[in-house]
Design a protein around this motif. Structure first.
Motif, PDB file in Angstrom:
ATOM      1  N   ILE A 147       0.836  -1.216   0.000  1.00 41.68           N
ATOM      2  CA  ILE A 147       0.000   0.000   0.000  1.00 41.68           C
ATOM      3  C   ILE A 147       0.864   1.257   0.000  1.00 41.68           C
ATOM      4  N   ASN A 148       1.981   1.222   0.701  1.00 42.49           N
ATOM      5  CA  ASN A 148       2.886   2.381   0.689  1.00 42.49           C
ATOM      6  C   ASN A 148       3.413   2.654  -0.720  1.00 42.49           C
ATOM      7  N   GLU A 149       3.604   1.581  -1.488  1.00 45.34           N
ATOM      8  CA  GLU A 149       4.099   1.724  -2.855  1.00 45.34           C
ATOM      9  C   GLU A 149       2.962   2.076  -3.823  1.00 45.34           C
ATOM     10  N   TYR A 150       1.779   1.509  -3.579  1.00 43.68           N
ATOM     11  CA  TYR A 150       0.609   1.742  -4.443  1.00 43.68           C
ATOM     12  C   TYR A 150      -0.563   2.215  -3.573  1.00 43.68           C
ATOM     13  N   PRO A 151      -0.603   3.486  -3.220  1.00 42.22           N
ATOM     14  CA  PRO A 151      -1.624   3.971  -2.268  1.00 42.22           C
ATOM     15  C   PRO A 151      -3.052   3.902  -2.803  1.00 42.22           C
ATOM     16  N   ASN A 152      -3.259   3.709  -4.088  1.00 38.50           N
ATOM     17  CA  ASN A 152      -4.613   3.596  -4.641  1.00 38.50           C
ATOM     18  C   ASN A 152      -5.022   2.154  -4.928  1.00 38.50           C
ATOM     19  N   PHE A 153      -4.223   1.182  -4.463  1.00 36.98           N
ATOM     20  CA  PHE A 153      -4.525  -0.227  -4.688  1.00 36.98           C
ATOM     21  C   PHE A 153      -5.514  -0.678  -3.612  1.00 36.98           C
ATOM     22  N   LEU A 154      -6.806  -0.662  -3.947  1.00 33.15           N
ATOM     23  CA  LEU A 154      -7.843  -0.860  -2.942  1.00 33.15           C
ATOM     24  C   LEU A 154      -7.933  -2.300  -2.454  1.00 33.15           C
ATOM     25  N   ALA A 155      -7.521  -3.271  -3.287  1.00 34.00           N
ATOM     26  CA  ALA A 155      -7.519  -4.651  -2.808  1.00 34.00           C
ATOM     27  C   ALA A 155      -6.612  -4.788  -1.595  1.00 34.00           C
ATOM     28  N   GLY A 156      -5.527  -4.028  -1.578  1.00 34.07           N
ATOM     29  CA  GLY A 156      -4.630  -4.055  -0.431  1.00 34.07           C
ATOM     30  C   GLY A 156      -5.324  -3.599   0.836  1.00 34.07           C
ATOM     31  N   TYR A 157      -6.125  -2.502   0.748  1.00 34.92           N
ATOM     32  CA  TYR A 157      -6.867  -2.019   1.917  1.00 34.92           C
ATOM     33  C   TYR A 157      -7.908  -3.044   2.364  1.00 34.92           C
TER      34      TYR A 157
END
Length: 678
Positions: free
Chosen positions: A321-331
């Motif tokens: 998430i730190n690398e891809y802050p818009n990757f919602l699957a991670g959230y």
């Protein structure tokens, strides 16, 4: 393949004006080069250069030796010196071209090959390498022109059709590529590369069953190519044969343990079948190779959550998430893991991020945002038909897709296949080599036999020789330090012989030193003197036969592969059966003096096959196996001899036994003589 460049280039005539001693040093140097003793050969070439710096030959051959030692700058510089002294030597341009390729100077290499082709316009090797240089530069028009010329000169040259097919693939012309690969298969159906190449086209076309069939044939013919197993795994995956695909990844990783695609894809498939812990091991390996691979990290996080390691999962998700802050699957998945460890505040923050982004999308504030949603079908990409992604694809939506090589990687199949350098190709069908007495032996990971003879063991325990004498057919080239040692020993033994000229063992000891520094003439002279002093000393006969055989091997290569040049015809020395009879006579003496010396029967059988006396050779191989039931090389060579006589079944049985005992190349040859349909 290991001597191909030497076969093509080594046998150039020495200048007639050379003095006798310089000629002799050049001959010894070229012997050392031919028998892969590169460090030693360079030292001899240095002596000739110091004595006669105006000659081109020592520079050229020293450059060739440096090529084999991967000293590409040194090889280029030496070839430049050779060309300055004689600009008409095709080999010098070829080797300089190879050296330039290894330094990514493709324009310079192209210039060298074009110049060489002015002098030798039908040289297949030159056209082959010129084509590959043009492919490296993405100059497909020039590559096709080269290939058309090459295939006009050599219409049965399989590699030419494979390269032309590759060029067609790069130009997105699968029909033309498939046609060339079909032609290559018609020419040589026992070459695994032709099947593997056609399989790639069929994979691209989505003909997965046909691709798997082609790859089955490629595997049947060569079990040492990880890429073939990787591609067959892909074909099986597309046919939902996950277990078969995983087996192929297992085989690929046995051959190439650090293969990125093998570990990543096997990890995905293991996850799909519930083998979570071993899937984590695969992603651990991927992350060791590429610590910043976010897709591998995210997949590992999913697996950690599956196995109950929620803290580890949260750590992996957070890094992504730190690398891809818009990757919602991670959230989404981090929220689930945080709930499991009681971090409700963190989970609510993640869920709020998802809700806010969804609302923003609905309001079209992020209409062009390509990040994934928390919806399971979106995050996995199940709405897409494509189940694979390129290795360079960084879209986190595709984290569950099987990885395939980028086009730039997939198209490297022939880019390193430059003729003139050692290549790891199909095993060539040739005998296992002769046995020798020496101080140095190559180590083998497979064959660990200790070769023993009572008399040689007693000789070693007498400490008359400076080191332990080994019986081997895997000689090791000398290091620079060892070369200097044996030159010093020659001087020492010369002094000893002067004080005791009637001692056969001292002559034998010096002969071994001469042999190790590739001075065959002096070695034979000392061995002959040792025999005259003690005609019962069988090791002298054995080594004299071996050295005479090596001289004949060198001369035969010169006669066969330098016959096309006028100068070589003028200097040609014909080799007859009588020459090999002289070698055989020495082995006859060994067997008469020491009937239990199994290696004499083996070597004599090898000589008999060269004399085309196959049935007599089999008798000697039989005797060798009778004396040593685990004599792997004797089984291997007897198997080949049976095949030469048309007894394929007996031959395959012997080859199978040889493979069992450690001659791994036997399996490749068995497959060649076993019908593909079986």
């Amino acid at each position: 393949m290991i001597k191909k460049i030497i076969f093509l280039l080594l046998f150039l005539p020495i200048g007639l004006c050379a003095q006798i001693n310089t000629d002799r040093v050049m001959t010894i140097a070229r012997n050392a080069l031919y028998f892969e003793d590169y460090v030693l050969s360079i030292q001899y070439f240095n002596q000739v250069i110091n004595a006669k710096p105006y000659l081109y030959e020592p520079y050229f051959f020293r450059g060739l030796a440096k090529m084999y030692l991967d000293d590409f700058q040194g090889a280029e510089a030496d070839c430049e010196m050779a060309i300055q002294r004689n600009p008409f030597v095709v080999g010098a341009y070829q080797i300089r071209g190879l050296a330039r390729i290894k330094q990514n100077n493709f324009d310079g290499a192209i210039g060298d090959y074009r110049k060489a082709l002015e002098y030798d316009p039908e040289n297949i090797t030159l056209w082959h390498n010129l084509t590959l240089c043009h492919i490296q530069k993405d100059d497909y028009e020039a590559a096709n022109s080269d290939l058309n010329t090459l295939l006009t000169i050599a219409p049965k040259y399989t590699r030419g059709y494979l390269m032309r097919g590759e060029v067609a693939l790069r130009q997105q012309d699968t029909i033309r590529a498939l046609r060339d690969f079909d032609i290559a298969i018609d020419i040589d159906r026992y070459d695994p590369d032709v099947w593997a190449s056609r399989a790639i086209v069929r994979l691209q076309k989505g003909d997965y069953a046909e691709a798997e069939s082609d790859l089955d044939r490629a595997v049947h013919l060569s079990t040492k190519n990880a890429g073939v197993y990787i591609n067959r795994a892909l074909a099986r995956f597309h046919q939902n044969n996950l277990r078969g695909a995983m087996n192929d990844y297992d085989f690929a990783l046995e051959i190439e343990p650090s293969n990125f695609i093998g570990h990543y894809n096997r990890g995905l498939l293991r996850a799909q079948v519930g083998d979570d812990n071993r899937a984590i091991e695969d992603f651990d390996f991927v992350l060791k190779i590429e610590p910043d691979n976010m897709m591998a990290l995210f997949n590992r996080g999913l697996l950690k959550a599956q196995t109950g390691d929620y803290h580890g999962a949260v750590s992996d998700y957070s890094t992504v998430i730190n690398e891809y802050p818009n990757f919602l699957a991670g959230y989404h998945y981090r929220a689930e893991a945080r709930k499991k460890i009681g971090d409700r505040k963190g989970a609510e923050a993640d869920e709020f991020k998802i809700l806010k982004t969804q609302l923003d999308k609905q309001n079209s504030k992020y209409a062009n945002n390509t990040s994934a949603t928390a919806n399971r079908s979106d995050e996995t990409g199940d709405d897409e038909k494509d189940k694979t992604r390129k290795k360079s694809d960084k879209n986190m939506n595709n984290y569950r897709k099987i990885v395939i090589a980028d086009s730039s990687e997939a198209e490297q199949k022939y880019n390193s296949d430059y003729r003139g350098k050692i290549q790891d190709r199909n095993v060539s069908i040739k005998q296992e080599p002769m046995y020798v007495l020496t101080y140095y032996e190559k180590l083998s990971e497979v064959k660990r036999n200790v070769h023993y003879n009572r008399y040689i063991d007693e000789l070693n325990h007498s400490h008359i020789l400076p080191d332990r004498l080994r019986i081997t057919n895997m000689e090791s080239p000398l290091s620079e330090k060892q070369v200097q040692l044996h030159f010093a020993l020659i001087d020492k033994h010369t002094g000893d012989i002067a004080g005791d000229s009637k001692n056969a063992l001292k002559r034998f000891a010096r002969a071994l030193d001469f042999y190790l520094v590739q001075d065959f003439s002096n070695a034979i002279e000392d061995l002959t003197q040792a025999i005259l002093l003690d005609d019962s000393f069988f090791p002298a006969y054995f080594m004299r036969s071996l050295i005479r055989y090596k001289q004949l091997e060198y001369q035969r290569a010169e006669e066969t592969l330098a016959a096309s040049t006028i100068s070589s015809k003028e200097n040609k020395v014909a080799i007859t059966g009588l020459d090999y009879e002289i070698v055989k006579n020495d082995l006859d003496h060994v067997i008469k003096l020491e009937p239990g010396f199994v290696y004499a029967y083996y070597n004599r059988a090898n000589i008999l096959t060269m004399l085309k006396d196959y049935r007599a050779a089999i008798v000697d191989y039989d005797k060798a196996i009778e004396l040593n039931a685990d004599f792997a090389e004797a089984y291997f060579n007897r198997g080949l001899t049976h095949i030469f006589l048309g007894n394929n079944k007996k031959g395959i049985n012997d080859l199978s036994k040889a493979g069992e005992l450690g001659v791994v190349s036997a399996y490749n040859i068995i497959k060649r003589f076993t019908d593909l349909s079986e």
